[in-house]
Design a protein around this motif. Structure first.
Motif, short mmCIF file in Angstrom:
data_model
loop_
_atom_site.label_atom_id
_atom_site.label_comp_id
_atom_site.label_asym_id
_atom_site.label_seq_id
_atom_site.Cartn_x
_atom_site.Cartn_y
_atom_site.Cartn_z
N LEU A 105 0.77 -1.04 -0.11
CA LEU A 105 0.13 0.08 -0.01
C LEU A 105 0.84 1.31 -0.02
O LEU A 105 1.94 1.09 0.64
N GLY A 106 0.44 2.30 -0.81
CA GLY A 106 1.07 3.59 -0.49
C GLY A 106 1.64 4.13 -1.94
O GLY A 106 2.27 5.27 -1.86
N GLY A 107 1.82 3.21 -2.86
CA GLY A 107 2.49 3.70 -4.12
C GLY A 107 1.45 3.50 -5.36
O GLY A 107 2.04 3.57 -6.38
N GLY A 108 0.17 4.00 -5.05
CA GLY A 108 -0.88 4.09 -5.98
C GLY A 108 -1.70 2.83 -6.14
O GLY A 108 -1.91 2.44 -5.08
N ALA A 109 -2.20 2.22 -7.23
CA ALA A 109 -2.89 1.09 -7.19
C ALA A 109 -2.17 -0.08 -6.62
O ALA A 109 -1.00 -0.16 -6.56
N VAL A 110 -3.04 -0.93 -5.79
CA VAL A 110 -2.55 -2.01 -5.16
C VAL A 110 -2.97 -3.18 -5.79
O VAL A 110 -4.12 -3.62 -6.10
N GLU A 111 -2.07 -4.43 -5.83
CA GLU A 111 -2.37 -5.57 -6.64
C GLU A 111 -3.07 -6.28 -5.39
O GLU A 111 -2.60 -6.68 -4.45
N VAL A 112 -4.39 -6.68 -6.03
CA VAL A 112 -5.13 -7.83 -4.94
C VAL A 112 -5.40 -8.86 -5.86
O VAL A 112 -5.67 -8.97 -6.91
N THR A 113 -5.51 -10.17 -5.13
CA THR A 113 -5.61 -11.29 -5.71
C THR A 113 -6.73 -12.22 -5.20
O THR A 113 -6.82 -12.26 -3.56
N TRP A 114 -7.54 -12.69 -5.79
CA TRP A 114 -8.59 -13.58 -5.23
C TRP A 114 -8.38 -14.90 -5.47
O TRP A 114 -7.95 -15.15 -6.80
N ALA A 115 -8.74 -15.94 -4.87
CA ALA A 115 -8.62 -17.39 -5.26
C ALA A 115 -10.13 -17.44 -5.70
O ALA A 115 -11.01 -17.56 -4.91
N VAL A 116 -10.26 -17.99 -7.08
CA VAL A 116 -11.49 -18.50 -7.59
C VAL A 116 -11.70 -20.06 -7.26
O VAL A 116 -11.02 -20.99 -7.65
N LEU A 117 -12.73 -20.11 -6.38
CA LEU A 117 -12.90 -21.38 -5.77
C LEU A 117 -13.92 -22.23 -6.68
O LEU A 117 -14.11 -23.76 -6.27
N ALA A 118 -14.39 -21.90 -7.77
CA ALA A 118 -15.37 -22.80 -8.35
C ALA A 118 -15.02 -22.36 -9.80
O ALA A 118 -14.48 -21.33 -10.26
N PRO A 119 -15.40 -23.07 -11.09
CA PRO A 119 -15.10 -23.10 -12.28
C PRO A 119 -15.83 -21.68 -12.95
O PRO A 119 -16.87 -21.24 -12.53
N ILE A 120 -14.91 -20.84 -13.69
CA ILE A 120 -15.35 -19.96 -14.41
C ILE A 120 -16.51 -20.14 -15.13
O ILE A 120 -16.39 -21.20 -16.16
N GLN A 121 -17.54 -19.51 -15.47
CA GLN A 121 -18.78 -19.36 -16.23
C GLN A 121 -18.53 -18.35 -17.23
O GLN A 121 -18.42 -17.13 -17.02
N TRP A 122 -18.20 -18.94 -18.57
CA TRP A 122 -18.10 -17.73 -19.66
C TRP A 122 -19.43 -17.30 -20.28
O TRP A 122 -20.07 -18.18 -20.77
N LEU A 123 -19.82 -16.25 -20.31
CA LEU A 123 -20.93 -15.76 -20.70
C LEU A 123 -20.76 -14.73 -22.04
O LEU A 123 -20.16 -14.09 -22.14
#
Length: 123
Positions: A105-123
């Motif tokens: 934090l403190g240098g502009g935009a911050v990299e945030v990561t989420w774990a995707v726990l279910a298959p992605i649905q492509w719509l």
């Protein structure tokens, strides 16, 4: 015909029903296939491949402000995230995501990561 060949470029992100401010072009999905194949060498004859599970991760460079703060992100568990390409109309619906990590934090935009726990649905 050229319209069919557009690359998927994330320009809108909605996390748990709330639009999120982020650095343009920073939204990425890693491990979207949820597996990879490794080559296994044989002592003699043909080699073969082995399928290995890998994590699916959604990363973005978040811009914090009045509507988004670090505490809100770190408390997210099993939320729905939608990443959309408005030019092509394609969406990646990630129905079950949990906070994984946050960069400096403190240098502009911050990299945030989420774990995707279910298959992605492509719509």
């Amino acid at each position: 015909m050229a319209g069919d060949l557009l690359l998927f470029h994330i320009d809108t992100i909605v996390v748990d029903g709330t639009p999120m401010a982020f650095e343009d072009g920073s939204g990425t999905l890693t491990g979207a296939a949820r597996f990879e194949n490794e080559t296994v060498l044989s002592a003699s004859g043909d080699d073969y491949s082995r399928r290995k599970r890998i994590p699916t991760l959604f990363k973005v460079r978040a811009q914090f402000g009045k509507s988004l703060d670090p505490q809100t992100l770190t408390s997210q568990s099993e939320v729905q995230i939608t990443a959309r390409d408005t030019q092509s109309g394609r969406r990646a619906l990630m129905p079950k995501c949990s906070f994984a990590s946050m960069g400096d934090l403190g240098g502009g935009a911050v990299e945030v990561t989420w774990a995707v726990l279910a298959p992605i649905q492509w719509l």
